[in-house]
Design a protein around this motif. Structure first.
Motif, PDB file in Angstrom:
ATOM      1  N   PHE A 110      76.411   9.931  61.087  1.00  0.00           N
ATOM      2  CA  PHE A 110      77.801   9.476  61.034  1.00  0.00           C
ATOM      3  C   PHE A 110      78.497   9.771  62.358  1.00  0.00           C
ATOM      4  N   LEU A 111      78.330  10.992  62.887  1.00  0.00           N
ATOM      5  CA  LEU A 111      78.974  11.343  64.152  1.00  0.00           C
ATOM      6  C   LEU A 111      78.501  10.446  65.291  1.00  0.00           C
ATOM      7  N   ARG A 112      77.231  10.122  65.278  1.00  0.00           N
ATOM      8  CA  ARG A 112      76.721   9.216  66.311  1.00  0.00           C
ATOM      9  C   ARG A 112      77.324   7.825  66.164  1.00  0.00           C
ATOM     10  N   SER A 113      77.520   7.384  64.931  1.00  0.00           N
ATOM     11  CA  SER A 113      77.987   6.013  64.695  1.00  0.00           C
ATOM     12  C   SER A 113      79.448   5.804  65.061  1.00  0.00           C
ATOM     13  N   ILE A 114      80.245   6.883  65.106  1.00  0.00           N
ATOM     14  CA  ILE A 114      81.677   6.699  65.370  1.00  0.00           C
ATOM     15  C   ILE A 114      82.034   6.881  66.840  1.00  0.00           C
ATOM     16  N   GLN A 115      81.055   7.117  67.694  1.00  0.00           N
ATOM     17  CA  GLN A 115      81.366   7.254  69.107  1.00  0.00           C
ATOM     18  C   GLN A 115      81.988   5.953  69.620  1.00  0.00           C
ATOM     19  N   GLY A 116      83.116   6.089  70.293  1.00  0.00           N
ATOM     20  CA  GLY A 116      83.820   4.921  70.815  1.00  0.00           C
ATOM     21  C   GLY A 116      84.909   4.400  69.909  1.00  0.00           C
ATOM     22  N   LEU A 117      84.933   4.877  68.650  1.00  0.00           N
ATOM     23  CA  LEU A 117      85.984   4.443  67.722  1.00  0.00           C
ATOM     24  C   LEU A 117      87.231   5.292  67.902  1.00  0.00           C
ATOM     25  N   ARG A 150      91.048  14.609  72.403  1.00  0.00           N
ATOM     26  CA  ARG A 150      91.027  13.620  73.475  1.00  0.00           C
ATOM     27  C   ARG A 150      91.184  14.338  74.810  1.00  0.00           C
ATOM     28  N   GLU A 151      90.254  14.110  75.723  1.00  0.00           N
ATOM     29  CA  GLU A 151      90.328  14.712  77.045  1.00  0.00           C
ATOM     30  C   GLU A 151      91.430  14.019  77.848  1.00  0.00           C
ATOM     31  N   HIS A 197      86.174  13.474  71.602  1.00  0.00           N
ATOM     32  CA  HIS A 197      85.072  14.245  71.038  1.00  0.00           C
ATOM     33  C   HIS A 197      85.385  14.484  69.564  1.00  0.00           C
ATOM     34  N   TYR A 198      84.407  14.208  68.690  1.00  0.00           N
ATOM     35  CA  TYR A 198      84.589  14.406  67.249  1.00  0.00           C
ATOM     36  C   TYR A 198      83.799  15.612  66.769  1.00  0.00           C
ATOM     37  N   ASP A 199      84.398  16.288  65.793  1.00  0.00           N
ATOM     38  CA  ASP A 199      83.761  17.432  65.159  1.00  0.00           C
ATOM     39  C   ASP A 199      83.921  17.244  63.654  1.00  0.00           C
ATOM     40  N   LEU A 200      82.870  17.490  62.891  1.00  0.00           N
ATOM     41  CA  LEU A 200      82.914  17.297  61.445  1.00  0.00           C
ATOM     42  C   LEU A 200      82.758  18.646  60.747  1.00  0.00           C
ATOM     43  N   TRP A 227      78.387  16.293  67.890  1.00  0.00           N
ATOM     44  CA  TRP A 227      77.310  15.581  68.594  1.00  0.00           C
ATOM     45  C   TRP A 227      77.881  15.013  69.871  1.00  0.00           C
ATOM     46  N   CYS A 228      77.175  15.212  70.973  1.00  0.00           N
ATOM     47  CA  CYS A 228      77.642  14.753  72.279  1.00  0.00           C
ATOM     48  C   CYS A 228      76.672  13.726  72.853  1.00  0.00           C
TER      49      CYS A 228
END
Length: 337
Positions: A9-16, A43-44, A51-54, A68-69
């Protein structure tokens, strides 16, 4: 396994953007209803990257933090984890509120609450909605937007556009604002379900409507002087005529108010003929002559009032156990709350 799904899930939301990422979290919640998921992001400032954290809470076993980075992105430890963002104003139970969001709240949250209470309440509500989201169909959202516009007199597209420009809102911003208000209304219904009737039965007198003649002042000294004159035997309406003519009193002479806003007077109840005041009403002070008392019935208006009281009590209980951290102003503010 759940953690594998969460990582995907974390990988899939990169860019959203965060709004879309929260929507995508619904599938994970449906698959694992026994767990509580909360999506956090940062947000940097220098490049706008997210960057998302679950956070995954499983019953009473604790909470798992998963991040996930992507390759060549900025990992979490390098994103200033030890300093608060310049835009961060407040954190309640891990829910952040940034200064632009706080300013946006000022026009739309409850007018009767103090500013600090409003901000803390907004974070507590956001926390609850993170953990138990409330979704709306397109038709429901459109209905809520229409009601929002009617309540503010935005009856034409042109007037609505001008209002949005005045408040620096895009169409998406407006939809998110309305969805937030509608979600809080549904949350109130959910929290108070099954309690309204019993609470009303125990506190019926607090919801009576009191018809009054009133003198409203911006200055407490003038209000106190008028009340003393009436209590000493002066005719209320003669005093009212003088106070209106001199401009010291303002507003409508007649109106009605909830009994619980008036206190209970010397006899323990409010009765026709009583003179009350000065009574704080928002930022003003009122001197009142009670004309009649209407016994409350559990109609739609009273149900809404009871619901608001119950909801306020629910929020107050959550505030007692909340961990509140202020990142702006005097740090003693946190201790005082």
């Amino acid at each position: 396994m759940m953690l594998d799904r969460a990582r995907e899930f974390l990988r899939s939301i990169q860019g959203l953007e965060p709004g879309r990422a929260r929507e995508a979290l619904g599938e994970l919640r449906e698959r694992y209803p026994e767990a509580v998921f909360r999506l956090l992001w940062q947000r940097e400032e220098y490049d706008g990257s997210l960057h998302y954290d679950l956070l995954i809470k499983e019953s009473e076993h604790g909470t798992v933090s998963l991040s996930w980075c992507p390759d060549r992105a900025l990992p979490w430890p390098l994103r200033g984890v030890h300093r608060a963002s310049e835009l961060l104003l407040l954190r309640v139970n891990g829910v952040d509120m940034q200064i632009p969001d706080a300013i946006a709240q000022l026009d739309f949250l409850w007018d009767e609450a103090r500013l600090t209470d409003r901000l803390v309440t907004a974070c507590l509500l956001q926390e609850e909605l993170y953990e138990s989201p409330i979704a709306f169909s397109e038709a429901e959202l459109q209905e809520a937007v229409d009601a929002f516009r009617r309540a503010r007199g935005l009856v034409t597209a042109q007037v609505t556009r001008e209002w949005m420009e005045l408040h620096s809102l895009s169409v998406r911003d407006l939809e998110e604002l309305v969805a937030g208000e509608a979600a809080v209304a549904r949350l109130r219904d959910r929290v108070t379900a099954g309690q309204v009737e019993s609470y009303f039965a125990e506190h019926r007198g607090e919801f009576d409507r009191v018809r009054v003649a009133r003198l409203v002042y911006s200055d407490q000294t003038h209000a106190r002087r008028a009340a003393e004159q009436v209590l000493d035997g002066a005719d209320f309406y003669a005093v009212a005529e003088r106070e209106f003519l001199t401009g010291r009193a303002s507003g409508d002479l007649f109106g009605d108010l909830p009994a619980d806003e008036l206190g209970q007077g010397e006899k323990g109840v409010v009765e026709a003929g009583d003179v009350l005041g000065p009574i704080p009403l928002g930022d003003e002070f009122a001197v009142l002559k009670v004309l009649s008392v209407e016994t409350a019935a559990l109609d739609d208006r009273t149900r809404q009032r009871v619901g608001r009281v119950l909801f306020d009590e629910w929020i107050a209980e959550r505030r007692k156990s909340a961990k509140i951290e202020w990142f702006w102003g005097n740090t003693a503010r946190t201790d005082s709350l």
